[in-house]
Design a protein around this motif. Structure first.
Motif, short mmCIF file in Angstrom:
data_model
loop_
_atom_site.label_atom_id
_atom_site.label_comp_id
_atom_site.label_asym_id
_atom_site.label_seq_id
_atom_site.Cartn_x
_atom_site.Cartn_y
_atom_site.Cartn_z
N CYS A 40 -29.44 19.73 37.43
CA CYS A 40 -29.60 20.11 35.69
C CYS A 40 -29.82 21.30 36.55
CB CYS A 40 -31.06 19.05 34.99
SG CYS A 40 -30.66 17.88 34.82
N MET A 41 -28.74 22.26 35.65
CA MET A 41 -28.63 23.68 35.78
C MET A 41 -28.99 24.44 34.21
SD MET A 41 -26.31 23.84 38.56
CE MET A 41 -26.44 25.54 38.11
N GLY A 42 -29.61 24.70 34.36
CA GLY A 42 -30.00 24.96 32.86
C GLY A 42 -28.56 26.95 32.59
N ILE A 43 -28.10 26.08 32.56
CA ILE A 43 -26.52 27.93 32.41
C ILE A 43 -26.23 27.27 30.52
CG2 ILE A 43 -24.34 28.34 32.76
CD1 ILE A 43 -25.06 27.83 35.63
N ARG A 44 -26.13 28.46 29.88
CA ARG A 44 -25.25 28.21 28.48
C ARG A 44 -23.95 28.81 28.87
NH1 ARG A 44 -27.32 30.91 23.90
NH2 ARG A 44 -27.99 32.63 25.57
N ARG A 45 -22.82 28.68 27.89
CA ARG A 45 -21.64 28.86 27.51
C ARG A 45 -22.00 30.70 27.14
NH1 ARG A 45 -17.17 27.40 24.42
NH2 ARG A 45 -17.70 26.94 22.56
N ALA A 46 -22.34 30.27 26.56
CA ALA A 46 -22.84 31.54 25.58
C ALA A 46 -23.43 33.33 26.39
CB ALA A 46 -23.14 31.69 24.20
N GLU A 47 -23.68 32.67 27.44
CA GLU A 47 -24.51 33.77 28.16
C GLU A 47 -23.10 34.56 28.81
OE1 GLU A 47 -26.38 32.49 32.94
OE2 GLU A 47 -27.03 30.99 30.72
N GLY A 48 -22.30 33.70 29.76
CA GLY A 48 -21.36 35.14 29.74
C GLY A 48 -21.46 34.94 31.32
N GLY A 49 -20.75 35.98 31.86
CA GLY A 49 -20.65 36.60 32.82
C GLY A 49 -20.71 35.78 33.83
N ILE A 50 -20.09 35.37 35.14
CA ILE A 50 -19.89 34.61 36.80
C ILE A 50 -20.91 33.37 36.18
CG2 ILE A 50 -19.77 34.91 39.27
CD1 ILE A 50 -20.02 38.08 39.12
N ARG A 51 -21.83 33.57 36.31
CA ARG A 51 -22.73 32.10 36.41
C ARG A 51 -21.50 31.37 35.75
NH1 ARG A 51 -28.54 30.86 37.08
NH2 ARG A 51 -28.18 30.57 34.59
N ALA A 52 -21.57 31.22 33.96
CA ALA A 52 -20.94 30.80 32.93
C ALA A 52 -19.69 30.79 33.41
CB ALA A 52 -21.46 31.28 32.13
N ALA A 53 -19.30 31.59 34.06
CA ALA A 53 -17.62 31.45 34.30
C ALA A 53 -16.93 30.16 35.21
CB ALA A 53 -17.13 33.12 34.33
N LYS A 54 -17.59 29.50 36.35
CA LYS A 54 -17.47 29.04 36.87
C LYS A 54 -17.14 27.78 36.17
CE LYS A 54 -20.17 29.21 40.53
NZ LYS A 54 -21.46 29.02 40.95
#
Ligand code: SF4
Length: 161
Positions: A40-54
């Motif tokens: 499980c990873m705590g990434i949100r689409r709304a946060e934007g940036g490189i992490r979310a773009a993946k």
């Protein structure tokens, strides 16, 4: 930046090996050990940036274990509602210091490092000193680069005008 670095080679070591060994390799090591079906990873689409773009959705399958991102679709308003409902207490980094994102304190790879350093200086003076003891030369280098970049921009403007 390349131009600056070629004419002003750093006289200190540069690497992101702390990210590699302390974070990425540790995670891979645990995955390789086996016994897991999903992480499980705590990434949100709304946060934007490189992490979310993946990513494009909340679940992906691959060669290794599957990945589930349970808060992927959380909007900022959902997050606020959740925090209000469950009385989540936020770090003073957000509520008092005015930071919008946090990571390793004083990481020289942070593109807003000079602003962050000002915040650390104001609120966490010992951390500020520690970060300078560790990364001081890279901060000076960043300042020199930004001055160089401003000079180049000014030159370009005067040539164009
Ligand atoms: S200090 Fe920067 S490069 Fe090192 S682990 Fe933290 S985020 Fe990665």
């Amino acid at each position: 930046m390349k131009e600056f670095m070629v004419s002003n080679p750093p006289d200190f070591k540069v690497s992101a090996k702390c990210c590699k060994y302390a974070k990425k390799d540790m995670s891979k090591h645990i995955e390789k050990a086996g016994g897991y079906d999903v992480k499980c990873m705590g990434i949100r689409r709304a946060e934007g940036g490189i992490r979310a773009a993946k990513y494009t959705n909340c679940f992906s399958t691959g060669k290794g274990i599957d990945q589930f991102r349970p808060i992927w679709w959380f909007r900022d308003s959902d997050k606020e509602e959740y925090c209000a409902r469950y009385g989540v207490t936020h770090s003073r980094c957000y509520t008092e210091y005015g930071l919008v994102r946090t990571g390793c304190v004083g990481c020289p790879f942070n593109k807003n490092i000079l602003n962050e350093l000002e915040t650390i200086r104001k609120f966490e003076h010992k951390l500020y000193t520690a970060a300078h003891n560790l990364f001081g030369p890279s901060y000076d280098y960043t300042r020199r680069y930004l001055t160089y970049r401003e000079k180049k921009k000014a030159e370009a403007r005067s040539t164009a005008g």
